[in-house]
Design an enzyme around this catalytic site. Structure first.
Site, mmCIF file in Angstrom:
data_model
loop_
_atom_site.group_PDB
_atom_site.id
_atom_site.type_symbol
_atom_site.label_atom_id
_atom_site.label_comp_id
_atom_site.label_asym_id
_atom_site.label_seq_id
_atom_site.Cartn_x
_atom_site.Cartn_y
_atom_site.Cartn_z
ATOM 1 N N ASP A 127 36.831 40.418 40.622
ATOM 2 C CA ASP A 127 36.252 41.161 39.509
ATOM 3 C C ASP A 127 36.748 40.631 38.173
ATOM 4 O O ASP A 127 37.687 39.833 38.100
ATOM 5 C CB ASP A 127 36.612 42.647 39.626
ATOM 6 C CG ASP A 127 35.950 43.316 40.818
ATOM 7 O OD1 ASP A 127 34.889 42.825 41.249
ATOM 8 O OD2 ASP A 127 36.498 44.316 41.316
ATOM 9 N N TYR A 186 46.740 39.626 48.509
ATOM 10 C CA TYR A 186 46.715 40.021 47.101
ATOM 11 C C TYR A 186 48.100 40.491 46.666
ATOM 12 O O TYR A 186 48.862 41.044 47.460
ATOM 13 C CB TYR A 186 45.723 41.163 46.872
ATOM 14 C CG TYR A 186 44.278 40.736 46.787
ATOM 15 C CD1 TYR A 186 43.696 40.419 45.564
ATOM 16 C CD2 TYR A 186 43.488 40.658 47.929
ATOM 17 C CE1 TYR A 186 42.361 40.037 45.475
ATOM 18 C CE2 TYR A 186 42.157 40.280 47.858
ATOM 19 C CZ TYR A 186 41.595 39.975 46.627
ATOM 20 O OH TYR A 186 40.282 39.598 46.543
#
Length: 385
Positions: A127, A186
Site C-alpha cells: 500500500d 513483515y
C-alpha cells in the site's frame, strides 16, 4: 497513532533503501537473511525442458525470465500498483524495463498507441507508504541479448535513492513471484513518543471513546467502557504484553473479509505441529498460516535527522497476508495490551464476527515488507525469537 515521530521511521527506511543502514541494525545483528537465488532455481525446476539453456529453447519456452529483488522507500510512492496519474513503484519499474521489450511486443504496443513498457509480476502489492526491503518481482522477454546487470542498472537509474535493484538473476520460466512463494515476512516499527515508555496517542484514546464495545468477552474490551466512564483511560502498554497477544496467533487462522478490510479472523490454529505444504494449494485464499508473530523493544539508529529513538518492533511471518492485515493486527494488539487483556484476547476478538471488534489500521509509515521465501520457513532467520 498519527501523533508519533513517524518521520524518524521514514528517514530510517529512506537510508535503508540507499544502503546506509539495514533492518538488522535495529537488533544489533550482523546480517539480515538474504535468500540465495540458486535455491529458487533448483526448487522450481521440474523438468529437463525447463532447465535447458535459453538459447536451446524454442517456441513458448524460448523466453527468458528474470527475478528482480527490489528495495524501495514507501514514503516516496503512492503504493506498488500502477495507477493513472500516480507515482507508483510498478509504474516506474515497468517504464524502465521498456527498453528490454522484444520487437513483437513493441510493435503491438505501437499499434495500440500504448507506451513501450515491460510487464512485471510481484510477490505482494504494498500500500501507499509501505516500504520494502527485499520485494520480489519478475520480468520476461524473448530477447536473448538482455543481461541481468543491464536490467539492474536501468532500474537503479529510474529513481535514485528511492528504488534500489538489489539483484537481478535469470530463473526458471516456471518461477512466479507470488504463486511460488511459501511465506512473506513483515516488520512493523512503532516509535514511542519522545523516547518515553510505550504510551498511547490521543488517536487511540479517541478510538476507545468512539467505539461502543457491547459484545461480551471474558476479559477484554468490555472493560474499556468502565475505565473511560471512571476517567481512567488506558494510556500505556507493555511491549511484553503485545508479544504475548501476538504469539497466540501462530498457526492456521481463517479470515472472513468484506471488500478489502478484515472483518473477522477466526482461529483454527494448532500448536506444536510441523507444517510442510504448498500454501497456494492449501485451502481457500482466506486461510492463512502464521509461522511467526513476535514483538520486542529496540532502538532506531541515529539518522541524519536526529538522535536514537526507542521503538517497538513487530515481526510477522505467514504464507499470505490480506490487505491491511498487518496494520490492523498491530493496532488491535496495542489497544488490547493497553487494556490489560488476557493472552487470548486477539483470538476472542477473531470470533466476535464484527469489524468494530478490531482497531482501525495503524499508519503505513512503520510497515516494511522484509522478504519473501521460496523454501520452507526456518525460524532461525527471524529477528525476534
Amino acid at each position: 497513532m498519527s501523533a508519533r515521530p513517524w518521520q524518524k521511521v521514514n528517514d530510517f527506511y529512506a537510508e535503508m533503501v540507499q544502503g546506509r543502514v539495514s533492518l538488522s541494525d535495529l537488533f544489533r545483528k550482523e546480517t539480515c537473511a538474504v535468500h540465495d537465488d540458486t535455491e529458487i532455481i533448483e526448487d522450481i525446476h521440474e523438468n529437463d525442458i525447463d532447465s535447458a539453456p535459453a538459447k536451446d529453447r524454442t517456441g513458448r519456452w524460448a523466453r527468458v525470465t528474470f527475478k528482480v529483488l527490489l528495495s524501495y522507500h514507501g514514503g516516496s510512492f503512492q503504493g506498488w500498483q500502477k495507477q493513472p496519474g500516480l507515482n507508483t513503484v510498478q509504474g516506474i519499474v515497468e517504464r524502465s524495463l521498456g527498453k528490454f521489450v522484444d520487437e513483437k511486443k513493441t510493435q503491438l504496443l505501437n499499434e495500440k498507441n500504448l507506451p513501450i513498457e515491460g510487464c512485471v509480476v510481484v510477490a505482494g502489492r504494498t500500500d501507499k507508504g509501505v516500504t520494502a526491503f527485499q520485494q520480489v518481482c519478475s520480468f520476461y522477454t524473448w530477447r536473448k541479448d538482455v543481461k541481468p546487470q543491464d536490467i539492474k542498472s536501468t532500474i537503479n537509474d529510474a529513481a535514485p535513492g528511492k528504488i534500489n535493484a538489489i539483484s537481478v538473476t535469470e530463473v526458471s520460466r516456471e518461477f512466479h513471484p507470488n504463486f511460488s512463494a511459501k511465506w512473506r515476512r513483515y516488520l512493523y516499527v512503532f516509535p514511542f513518543n519522545d523516547g518515553k515508555e510505550a504510551e498511547l496517542s490521543s488517536q487511540v484514546e479517541k478510538d476507545l471513546n468512539e467505539h461502543d464495545y457491547t459484545f461480551t468477552l471474558d476479559n477484554g474490551l468490555h472493560d474499556y467502557k468502565d475505565q473511560i466512564e471512571a476517567g481512567n483511560k488506558p494510556t500505556r502498554f507493555e511491549v511484553s504484553k503485545v508479544n504475548q497477544l501476538l504469539s497466540q496467533l501462530e498457526g492456521l487462522i481463517r479470515f472472513i473479509v468484506s471488500g478489502y478490510d478484515v472483518i473477522q479472523i477466526r482461529s483454527c490454529y494448532y500448536r506444536d505441529i510441523e507444517c510442510h505444504f504448498s500454501p497456494n494449494k492449501f485451502g481457500p485464499p482466506t486461510e492463512c498460516f502464521v509461522f511467526h508473530a513476535r514483538a520486542t523493544e529496540a532502538i532506531l539508529p541515529c539518522t541524519q535527522a536526529g538522535s536514537e529513538t526507542k521503538i517497538m518492533c513487530i515481526e510477522l511471518v505467514a504464507n499470505r497476508f490480506l490487505r491491511k492485515m498487518v496494520r490492523v493486527l498491530v493496532a488491535t494488539a496495542v489497544r488490547e495490551a493497553a487494556a490489560g487483556a488476557e493472552e487470548d484476547a486477539l483470538l476472542k476478538l477473531m470470533d466476535a464476527t464484527c469489524r468494530r471488534a478490531t482497531a482501525p489500521p495503524s499508519p503505513p509509515d512503520g510497515l516494511c515488507l522484509v522478504d519473501v521465501g521460496y523454501t520452507d520457513f526456518d525460524k532461525k532467520i527471524c529477528f525476534i525469537s
